[in-house]
Motif scaffolding. Structure first.
Motif, PDB file in Angstrom:
ATOM      1  N   LEU A 167       1.879  -6.419  -9.311  1.00 33.64           N
ATOM      2  CA  LEU A 167       3.101  -6.812 -10.031  1.00 33.64           C
ATOM      3  C   LEU A 167       3.698  -8.124  -9.527  1.00 33.64           C
ATOM      4  O   LEU A 167       4.622  -8.664 -10.141  1.00 33.64           O
ATOM      5  CB  LEU A 167       4.158  -5.698  -9.930  1.00 33.64           C
TER       6      LEU A 167
ATOM      7  N   GLY B 233      -3.532   4.435  -0.255  1.00 33.46           N
ATOM      8  CA  GLY B 233      -3.409   3.712  -1.522  1.00 33.46           C
ATOM      9  C   GLY B 233      -4.572   3.982  -2.464  1.00 33.46           C
ATOM     10  O   GLY B 233      -5.508   4.724  -2.149  1.00 33.46           O
ATOM     11  N   VAL B 234      -4.506   3.332  -3.622  1.00 30.40           N
ATOM     12  CA  VAL B 234      -5.437   3.589  -4.718  1.00 30.40           C
ATOM     13  C   VAL B 234      -6.593   2.588  -4.727  1.00 30.40           C
ATOM     14  O   VAL B 234      -7.761   2.980  -4.760  1.00 30.40           O
ATOM     15  CB  VAL B 234      -4.692   3.538  -6.071  1.00 30.40           C
TER      16      VAL B 234
ATOM     17  N   THR C 203       0.825  -1.211   0.000  1.00 33.18           N
ATOM     18  CA  THR C 203       0.000   0.000   0.000  1.00 33.18           C
ATOM     19  C   THR C 203       0.861   1.264   0.000  1.00 33.18           C
ATOM     20  O   THR C 203       0.371   2.352  -0.295  1.00 33.18           O
ATOM     21  CB  THR C 203      -0.928  -0.008   1.247  1.00 33.18           C
ATOM     22  N   GLY C 204       2.155   1.132   0.329  1.00 37.77           N
ATOM     23  CA  GLY C 204       2.980   2.335   0.478  1.00 37.77           C
ATOM     24  C   GLY C 204       2.510   3.133   1.680  1.00 37.77           C
ATOM     25  O   GLY C 204       2.364   4.356   1.636  1.00 37.77           O
TER      26      GLY C 204
ATOM     27  N   LYS D 100       7.696   4.127   1.439  1.00 39.75           N
ATOM     28  CA  LYS D 100       8.422   4.408   0.191  1.00 39.75           C
ATOM     29  C   LYS D 100       9.843   4.877   0.451  1.00 39.75           C
ATOM     30  O   LYS D 100      10.603   5.136  -0.475  1.00 39.75           O
ATOM     31  CB  LYS D 100       7.638   5.421  -0.638  1.00 39.75           C
TER      32      LYS D 100
ATOM     33  N   ILE E 220       4.934  -0.939 -17.454  1.00 34.49           N
ATOM     34  CA  ILE E 220       5.664  -1.809 -16.524  1.00 34.49           C
ATOM     35  C   ILE E 220       4.789  -2.974 -16.090  1.00 34.49           C
ATOM     36  O   ILE E 220       5.221  -4.124 -16.053  1.00 34.49           O
ATOM     37  CB  ILE E 220       6.159  -0.968 -15.327  1.00 34.49           C
TER      38      ILE E 220
ATOM     39  N   VAL F  90      -5.194  -0.078  -8.792  1.00 32.52           N
ATOM     40  CA  VAL F  90      -4.175   0.945  -9.117  1.00 32.52           C
ATOM     41  C   VAL F  90      -4.436   1.488 -10.522  1.00 32.52           C
ATOM     42  O   VAL F  90      -5.409   2.191 -10.717  1.00 32.52           O
ATOM     43  CB  VAL F  90      -2.729   0.422  -8.969  1.00 32.52           C
TER      44      VAL F  90
ATOM     45  N   MET G  49       3.360   3.415 -15.944  1.00 27.79           N
ATOM     46  CA  MET G  49       2.993   2.390 -14.954  1.00 27.79           C
ATOM     47  C   MET G  49       2.365   1.180 -15.649  1.00 27.79           C
ATOM     48  O   MET G  49       2.659   0.033 -15.326  1.00 27.79           O
ATOM     49  CB  MET G  49       2.018   2.984 -13.921  1.00 27.79           C
TER      50      MET G  49
ATOM     51  N   LYS H 147      11.382  -1.096  -4.762  1.00 23.49           N
ATOM     52  CA  LYS H 147      10.476   0.058  -4.813  1.00 23.49           C
ATOM     53  C   LYS H 147       9.310  -0.160  -5.774  1.00 23.49           C
ATOM     54  O   LYS H 147       8.271   0.487  -5.644  1.00 23.49           O
ATOM     55  CB  LYS H 147      11.230   1.309  -5.261  1.00 23.49           C
ATOM     56  N   LEU H 148       9.518  -1.010  -6.782  1.00 20.63           N
ATOM     57  CA  LEU H 148       8.441  -1.306  -7.739  1.00 20.63           C
ATOM     58  C   LEU H 148       7.223  -1.868  -7.048  1.00 20.63           C
ATOM     59  O   LEU H 148       6.080  -1.621  -7.444  1.00 20.63           O
ATOM     60  CB  LEU H 148       8.907  -2.395  -8.707  1.00 20.63           C
ATOM     61  N   PHE H 149       7.480  -2.683  -6.016  1.00 25.24           N
ATOM     62  CA  PHE H 149       6.384  -3.403  -5.368  1.00 25.24           C
ATOM     63  C   PHE H 149       5.744  -2.576  -4.257  1.00 25.24           C
ATOM     64  O   PHE H 149       4.651  -2.888  -3.804  1.00 25.24           O
ATOM     65  CB  PHE H 149       6.900  -4.752  -4.865  1.00 25.24           C
ATOM     66  N   ILE H 150       6.446  -1.524  -3.828  1.00 26.27           N
ATOM     67  CA  ILE H 150       5.919  -0.656  -2.769  1.00 26.27           C
ATOM     68  C   ILE H 150       4.851   0.252  -3.375  1.00 26.27           C
ATOM     69  O   ILE H 150       5.138   1.080  -4.228  1.00 26.27           O
ATOM     70  CB  ILE H 150       7.043   0.164  -2.106  1.00 26.27           C
ATOM     71  N   GLY H 151       3.628   0.039  -2.952  1.00 27.23           N
ATOM     72  CA  GLY H 151       2.520   0.806  -3.521  1.00 27.23           C
ATOM     73  C   GLY H 151       1.893   0.145  -4.731  1.00 27.23           C
ATOM     74  O   GLY H 151       0.952   0.690  -5.305  1.00 27.23           O
ATOM     75  N   ALA H 152       2.376  -1.025  -5.135  1.00 21.54           N
ATOM     76  CA  ALA H 152       1.821  -1.682  -6.331  1.00 21.54           C
ATOM     77  C   ALA H 152       0.572  -2.505  -5.995  1.00 21.54           C
ATOM     78  O   ALA H 152      -0.115  -2.995  -6.896  1.00 21.54           O
ATOM     79  CB  ALA H 152       2.867  -2.553  -7.005  1.00 21.54           C
TER      80      ALA H 152
END
Lengths: 506, 506
Positions: free
Chosen positions: A235, A451-452, A178-179, A192, A475, A490, A472, A226-231
């Motif tokens: 991913l 989060g989104v 969720t970041g 993050k 990726i 997201v 985004m 960092k890619l997975f933080i907030g994803a």
């Protein structure tokens, strides 16, 4: 082009990665049934369930008022290898995979996919694997809770803690995905930042990667952690992490009354710039105090007025006492009064509990049958008063009751809007929408820490620009070409459309 | 599978994104000549140069002892639009683009591409666009230096600073792209933390994105800013950023002598866990002191012994004095002595300059014609003594002279190996290689803050695992399908091969 100009200078984007997006195609109901059969052969009895109550409990959130959907099956892995097995089955049958951990998310992060999917409940992956006291880090599975980690450290007499503090039952995997942050962010930053040293992730391909080693720093290329933080699980599935810990530092708590939010915010900016040890600065409005005093069994006879709650840090009693004096002086300078430091640790804890118990006070205050829509936005700190005033004014127009809580040191602000009927829910929905639009107009974000999910998707393009959202998506598609990882969250699939315009979506 | 096991559990990676990598095809010499002609029509005279000395000065680094290569052309943009023009020409003629800013990098980050390429010199993009004092942030072009930013803030009387402190002439764009840090990292973390609030980036497609808004926090999906941090220009060209600033806090400086590195490291761990205000803790060995005392014009008559240099913070004189006392006590407990706090700010500055001037002292000490190979690794802090001992032992075997400097609070350690002849250079190369292998064996990284460039490429797979490097390549290919952005750096093209085995590479 200046930074404030999002729309300009998109020059000949030939071979733009955004051109090649394709819509995922999922398996048929028959294929999904075969997938469930196959999962049953791979796992022990009890680890795979299609019990209706489980499918629904994992697909709808009592905290979120967004469209939910039951899953087709819930699986309980206990290891990274188990997650690999699930992802391999999901890929084979092109079946969506939706991770579920603490269940505390507020924006529909774990809602089921409309045509069915596999929910991975991470609650069995709750092991602390190693504590490295000398290195101030800890290795654990992703289903362990942050409070459990901090309790374990305390029990073992290790004077370290993990400072990200979202909802009490949140787990590490959900927090990463969720970041998240919380009240401590003003001192320790967010997920993050540099709290997740590495993550072990099961990619949509079934491949297991570990994103980094255990050293505190590394500049070995861009950090895939960092890619997975907030994803939000779009991913890959995070199964293990190494987290950094911080030393426990003595604290005290104080409260102060302010004539208004602007004065309180001015005090916050000046206090932060002194460099004294500030762990938290929480802004609460008069309505928060009304609920606390009326229905919250408060530690103190607070006034019904805007307040700041401070948690101050000091390595020594001398430093702590000096910090209290400095805060007192600045509070007074900005028109604050009734500066009230706690006399001892017990009082400090009780006062802080008043702040933390906000949600329960609101529900009690709002009366039987009331529900709360809790959401957040974040703006540059100087814009916080304007955002709060305009939002309070908007809420007053509707006649609904609402309280405002701000992580004031970060410009992050939450509304807790209570409602009882569907008509009121519709009004709340409009209020939330306008609050976000207001935050975006002030160079802010649709979400500071929640989060989104599906709740904030509609704002992503406006906030980040079509180019960034397209990046985004590029990726996402490169890593998850079948689109099986938590689809629809997201920037997934329908990000550019507005959820409220597509009633039939879920 | 546990976190320490990198190689296990790669289960049926069917449809793995790693399968589809293709080697980029660049333009012909004729096409590159046409590209240069086209650049000349797009830019004013003087902004495009093919002067031999410029092509070479931008393609070889005096600080790096890796293969270099001249560029075909150097272009000096002054705006984001200018960079878009360059990238569009590069894409049209499939010509590599290599960004150049402060020129301080140590691992060959800006070496030219073997068949030619466009070097973008960012030195003309050195404008500070906005300072938001109340929000503690600053918007600037990427070619501005961190020291210039801090001097500007000081001149304007704004009590804020940007705490990342790599080499003195480093610029913001290079710092972001390298994932830098410096002596302040123990207090403020690194570029991979939350100092870069957003970045404006020209993607390989020519599209301009801004990765985020200006709020201090956001959990609006995974943060694409982070993709470019440490990517060394391989994913796009960063043209503008918003950086977060920290309050200037009063500091003082102290030194202490230790019987050995292990005792010093034990003291560091205990000091950090007190939670007092530590801005920097620098470990230097006896050889550092030998060079400083012999050839460095030192502020003090230091002993030739292992030392710690401390920079302590305190918001008030009382807190600062207490911190000094706490450090003194812990130093003594771990066998340190000669604890020597600075009497005043002037002395503090002079002592800190002794630490900062290490490189110049080494060169003077090593005598005429000497060169320095400076490199870094980073390990969990408890492993630092073992790494230092084994490396010192290894160096002694070779008969070369070397000094060790550690950002001890982070487990990050630098060797400065001096040499004069090609034979000595070959010995140095072997020493560096073995130092990295040692760091990796201790769960560390091949680089804590200098980046990969071409110098550390050969270690990436061993450090991160083939799966993580493959993920990096997948992202690279998705964003830069033509492979025009700084090819051959980080995980580019030949990452799996060992540079020293392919002499003809550049």
């Amino acid at each position: 082009m200046t930074q404030s100009d999002h729309t300009a200078a998109v020059s000949s984007p030939s071979r733009s990665p955004s051109k090649s997006k394709s819509k995922p195609v999922y398996g048929t109901p028959e294929e999904f049934a075969r997938a469930i059969e196959e999962l049953r052969t791979l796992f022990a009895e009890g680890a795979v369930t299609t019990a209706k109550d489980q499918l629904e409990a994992h697909g709808f959130s009592p905290n979120a008022h967004h469209p939910g959907c039951p899953h087709s099956v819930v699986v309980y892995p206990s290891s990274t290898e188990d997650v690999v097995k699930i992802v391999n089955v999901a890929r084979k049958y092109r079946m969506p995979v939706i991770p579920y951990s603490g269940g505390t998310s507020l924006e529909g992060h774990f809602a089921g996919w409309k045509s069915g999917g596999i929910c991975i409940d991470m609650s069995g992956m709750d092991k602390i694997i190693a504590i490295h006291e000398e290195d101030s880090d800890l290795v654990c599975q992703s289903g362990v809770g942050w409070m459990e980690i901090n309790e374990t450290l305390k029990e073992k007499g290790i004077p370290l803690f993990f400072p990200l503090d979202p909802g009490p039952t949140a787990t590490i995997g959900g927090m990463l995905s969720t970041g998240c942050s919380g009240t401590n962010a003003v001192r320790y930053g967010t997920a993050k930042g540099e709290w997740f040293l590495n993550a072990t992730v099961v990619l949509p391909s079934g491949e297991v990667i570990k994103t980094r080693r255990r050293s505190r720093k590394s500049s070995a290329g861009f950090d895939t952690t960092k890619l997975f933080i907030g994803a939000e699980g779009t991913l890959g599935i995070v199964t293990e992490v190494t987290i950094r810990l911080a030393p426990v530092i003595p604290t005290t708590v104080a409260t102060a009354r302010f004539p208004n939010v602007r004065k309180a915010s001015e005090a916050v900016i000046e206090i932060l710039n002194t460099g004294i040890g500030i762990q938290c600065i929480e802004l609460v409005d008069a309505e928060f105090m009304r609920a606390t005093v009326t229905a919250g069994n408060p530690a103190r006879p607070y006034d019904i007025a805007d307040h700041l709650f401070f948690k101050l840090q000091g390595a020594t009693p001398g430093a702590l006492a000096e910090s209290v004096d400095i805060v007192k002086t600045i509070v007074k300078k900005h028109g604050g009064d009734k500066f009230w430091p706690a006399k001892n640790n017990e009082e400090a804890e009780a006062v802080w509990t008043d702040r933390k118990n906000g949600l329960y006070s609101f529900l009690a205050f709002a009366g039987e049958g009331a529900k709360v829509w809790s959401t957040d936005v974040c703006v540059p700190i100087s814009k916080l008063p304007q955002l709060v005033y305009e939002t309070q004014h908007d809420i007053k127009q509707t006649g609904l009751w609402c309280s405002v809580i701000g992580h004031a040191g970060d410009g992050n602000f939450h509304t807790c809007l209570t409602f009882k009927t569907d008509e009121e829910l519709a009004i709340v929905r409009g209020l939330v929408h306008r609050m976000v639009e207001r935050a975006l107009a002030l160079d802010g974000t649709c979400t500071g820490e929640h989060g989104v999910g599906i709740g904030k998707k509609e704002f992503l393009v406006e906030e980040l620009g079509a180019g960034t959202v397209s990046l985004m998506k590029t990726i996402k598609q490169a890593i998850d070409p079948l689109g099986i990882m938590n689809p629809g969250k997201v920037c997934g699939i329908l990000a550019k459309k507005k959820i409220r315009d597509i009633e039939g979506f879920f």
